[in-house]
Design an enzyme around this catalytic site. Sequence first.
Site, PDB file in Angstrom:
ATOM      1  CG  ASP A  13    -169.620   1.435 -58.749  1.00  0.00           C
ATOM      2  OD1 ASP A  13    -169.179   0.293 -58.496  1.00  0.00           O
ATOM      3  OD2 ASP A  13    -170.788   1.783 -58.545  1.00  0.00           O
ATOM      4  CD  GLU A  14    -170.198  -3.543 -60.710  1.00  0.00           C
ATOM      5  OE1 GLU A  14    -170.545  -4.135 -61.740  1.00  0.00           O
ATOM      6  OE2 GLU A  14    -170.744  -3.687 -59.612  1.00  0.00           O
ATOM      7  N   PRO A  15    -166.116  -0.126 -63.906  1.00  0.00           N
ATOM      8  CG  PRO A  15    -163.803   0.125 -64.043  1.00  0.00           C
ATOM      9  CD  PRO A  15    -164.910  -0.234 -63.092  1.00  0.00           C
ATOM     10  CB  ILE A  43    -165.910  -0.882 -56.839  1.00  0.00           C
ATOM     11  CG1 ILE A  43    -165.457  -0.199 -55.549  1.00  0.00           C
ATOM     12  CG2 ILE A  43    -166.891  -1.990 -56.476  1.00  0.00           C
ATOM     13  CD1 ILE A  43    -165.052   1.189 -55.683  1.00  0.00           C
TER      14      ILE A  43
END
Length: 88
Positions: A13-15, A43
């Site tokens: 998630d939004e790395p 994401i």
Amino acid sequence: MAIMSNPKLLLLDEPTAGMTLDETQKTAELIHRLSERMAVIAIEHDMAFVRALACHTYVMHQGKIIAEGDFSDIENNELVRDVYLGRA
């Protein structure tokens, strides 16, 4: 830590949130290598990062997929542009 367990599926998630451009590029390279041995779903809102991944991309809006395909198709999709530039 998630990579150490050698999962079949890695969810990110939004790395790249808060990363520099160099760190973001290195993360894209790492994900490319990881995708050879596991499925990776990321994401992300950083379009430069998504472009660097150069993979099949899905765009969601209000819980529904509104577009999918190669990134070049996505960035030229009128509905995607309308939704994310505030025209729809």
